[in-house]
Design an enzyme around this catalytic site. Structure first.
Site, PDB file in Angstrom:
ATOM      1  N   LYS A 103     -14.828  42.554  37.814  1.00 26.72           N
ATOM      2  CA  LYS A 103     -15.011  43.703  38.727  1.00 26.72           C
ATOM      3  C   LYS A 103     -14.852  43.277  40.186  1.00 26.72           C
ATOM      4  CE  LYS A 103     -15.929  47.424  36.184  1.00 26.72           C
ATOM      5  NZ  LYS A 103     -14.939  48.503  36.198  1.00 26.72           N
ATOM      6  N   ASP A 145     -18.374  44.142  31.761  1.00 26.71           N
ATOM      7  CA  ASP A 145     -17.968  44.072  33.167  1.00 26.71           C
ATOM      8  C   ASP A 145     -18.736  42.959  33.880  1.00 26.71           C
ATOM      9  OD1 ASP A 145     -16.487  46.712  33.016  1.00 26.71           O
ATOM     10  OD2 ASP A 145     -18.508  47.368  32.475  1.00 26.71           O
ATOM     11  N   HIS A 150     -17.167  49.619  24.138  1.00 26.14           N
ATOM     12  CA  HIS A 150     -17.099  49.705  25.606  1.00 26.14           C
ATOM     13  C   HIS A 150     -18.476  49.496  26.239  1.00 26.14           C
ATOM     14  CE1 HIS A 150     -16.643  52.350  29.358  1.00 26.14           C
ATOM     15  NE2 HIS A 150     -15.791  51.360  29.536  1.00 26.14           N
ATOM     16  N   ARG A 151     -18.618  48.455  27.033  1.00 23.13           N
ATOM     17  CA  ARG A 151     -19.912  48.062  27.638  1.00 23.13           C
ATOM     18  C   ARG A 151     -20.941  47.815  26.529  1.00 23.13           C
ATOM     19  NH1 ARG A 151     -20.157  52.738  32.451  1.00 23.13           N
ATOM     20  NH2 ARG A 151     -17.910  52.756  32.825  1.00 23.13           N
ATOM     21  N   HIS A 176     -21.829  47.182  35.194  1.00 22.57           N
ATOM     22  CA  HIS A 176     -20.618  47.925  35.547  1.00 22.57           C
ATOM     23  C   HIS A 176     -20.457  48.149  37.041  1.00 22.57           C
ATOM     24  CE1 HIS A 176     -18.095  51.462  36.315  1.00 22.57           C
ATOM     25  NE2 HIS A 176     -17.345  50.947  35.361  1.00 22.57           N
ATOM     26  N   ASP A 220     -17.455  54.252  23.504  1.00 20.26           N
ATOM     27  CA  ASP A 220     -18.910  54.074  23.620  1.00 20.26           C
ATOM     28  C   ASP A 220     -19.571  54.210  22.246  1.00 20.26           C
ATOM     29  OD1 ASP A 220     -18.517  53.949  26.394  1.00 20.26           O
ATOM     30  OD2 ASP A 220     -18.809  56.114  26.633  1.00 20.26           O
ATOM     31  N   GLU A 261     -14.066  42.036  31.727  1.00 13.61           N
ATOM     32  CA  GLU A 261     -13.460  42.761  32.846  1.00 13.61           C
ATOM     33  C   GLU A 261     -14.036  42.235  34.156  1.00 13.61           C
ATOM     34  OE1 GLU A 261     -13.715  47.108  32.992  1.00 13.61           O
ATOM     35  OE2 GLU A 261     -13.003  47.007  35.053  1.00 13.61           O
ATOM     36  N   GLU A 306     -16.163  44.992  25.071  1.00  9.16           N
ATOM     37  CA  GLU A 306     -15.760  44.913  26.483  1.00  9.16           C
ATOM     38  C   GLU A 306     -17.005  44.892  27.349  1.00  9.16           C
ATOM     39  OE1 GLU A 306     -14.702  47.067  30.399  1.00  9.16           O
ATOM     40  OE2 GLU A 306     -16.206  47.549  28.906  1.00  9.16           O
TER      41      GLU A 306
HETATM   42  O1  G3P Z   1     -11.995  47.936  30.526  1.00 10.80           O
HETATM   43  C1  G3P Z   1     -11.877  49.276  30.209  1.00 10.80           C
HETATM   44  C2  G3P Z   1     -12.804  50.125  31.043  1.00 10.80           C
HETATM   45  O2  G3P Z   1     -14.081  49.571  30.962  1.00 10.80           O
HETATM   46  C3  G3P Z   1     -12.369  50.196  32.488  1.00 10.80           C
HETATM   47  O3  G3P Z   1     -13.139  51.104  33.229  1.00 10.80           O
HETATM   48  O4  G3P Z   1     -14.913  51.751  34.771  1.00 10.80           O
HETATM   49  O5  G3P Z   1     -15.401  51.598  32.340  1.00 10.80           O
HETATM   50  O6  G3P Z   1     -15.043  49.529  33.665  1.00 10.80           O
HETATM   51  P1  G3P Z   1     -14.692  50.983  33.508  1.00 10.80           P
HETATM   52 MG    MG Z   2     -15.163  48.095  32.058  1.00 11.66          MG
END
Ligand code: G3P
Ligand code: MG
Length: 239
Positions: free
Chosen positions: A110, A35, A6-7, A48, A228, A108, A33
């Site tokens: 945004k 953003d 994640h990120r 993000h 994470d 993702e 993943e």
């Molecule tokens: O894509 C999953 C998750 O990243 C969505 O929420 O706020 O972390 O971008 P956020």
């Molecule tokens: Mg995200």
């Protein structure tokens, strides 16, 4: 259970930076993943928030600065001094890191706060240029954006993002249409999600850093977790 960084590997590295992505690229996990927002000059950047305030030494909206302006800030020191000098990555720079790996790339979009006119088309052009069609999953809380992705290129896998407890999610997902459901942890284990899992549509859940929650999700039939701590979670599930 499939693991998605994640990120990037954002538990131990500053989120959405080259350092976090290089670490994710090194790990034998399902995917990564990140953003995407659009700068004032139309450049696609990986961050993000809508602003650079939380994750840099600057203050401004991403949409109000050019890439050159954004690149003048430090995106590492807020996390730890040894990451001083990390800059905001462009989408191209992030894709470069995963050029020679086989990670799934969850982009993702945004565009749920600012609509970023033309962003979908730019992202798809880049994917087509690099022939990444089978490696990407495009997700968004902005369901009009993923609807547009499917209209332009039906080959591309899409996912609708949700935080809410849903009623008849499958009807809505087919309506968009989306290929997968990406949903926040507590909402993911509500009974209404069972119909999505039973249909065979992938359900992926964010953000799961605790092994006991990951175990519950596995039992529920969730396909992947966003975490994470991808290395820790991959080790947990390989035992
Ligand atoms: O894509 C999953 C998750 O990243 C969505 O929420 O706020 O972390 O971008 P956020
Ligand atoms: Mg995200």
């Amino acid at each position: 259970m499939k693991i998605i960084a994640h990120r990037g590997a954002s538990g131990n590295y500053p989120e959405n930076t080259i350092a976090a992505f290089k670490e994710a690229a090194r790990l034998p996990v399902f995917g990564v993943e990140f953003d995407v927002h659009m700068a004032a000059d139309g450049e696609l950047v990986v961050i993000h928030d809508e602003t650079i305030d939380r994750t840099s030494n600057g203050t401004s909206y991403v949409k109000d600065m050019s890439l050159a302006e954004l690149k003048s800030y430090d995106f590492g020191s807020w996390f730890a001094p040894e990451f001083h000098g990390e800059t905001i990555p462009t989408l191209k720079e992030v894709l470069d890191i995963f050029d020679s790996t086989d990670h799934k790339l969850n982009i993702e979009l945004k565009s749920d706060i600012f609509p970023y006119e033309g962003m979908v088309q730019k992202v798809l052009e880049l994917i087509e240029e690099r022939q990444l069609e089978s490696r990407v999953i495009i997700s968004s809380f902005d369901h009009t954006a993923i609807q547009l992705v499917k209209r332009i290129n039906p080959q591309i896998e899409t996912a609708a993002l949700f935080m809410e407890v849903l009623v008849h999610p499958l009807d809505y997902l087919h309506k968009i249409p989306a290929d997968a459901l990406h949903i926040l942890f507590p909402a993911a284990i509500r009974p209404s999600i069972t119909e999505v899992i039973k249909s065979g549509m992938p359900v992926r859940t964010f953000t799961v850093n605790d092994e006991s929650y990951a175990t519950i999700l596995k039992q529920a039939g969730v396909q992947s977790i966003f975490t994470d701590y991808p290395e820790k979670m991959a080790n947990f599930f390989s035992k």
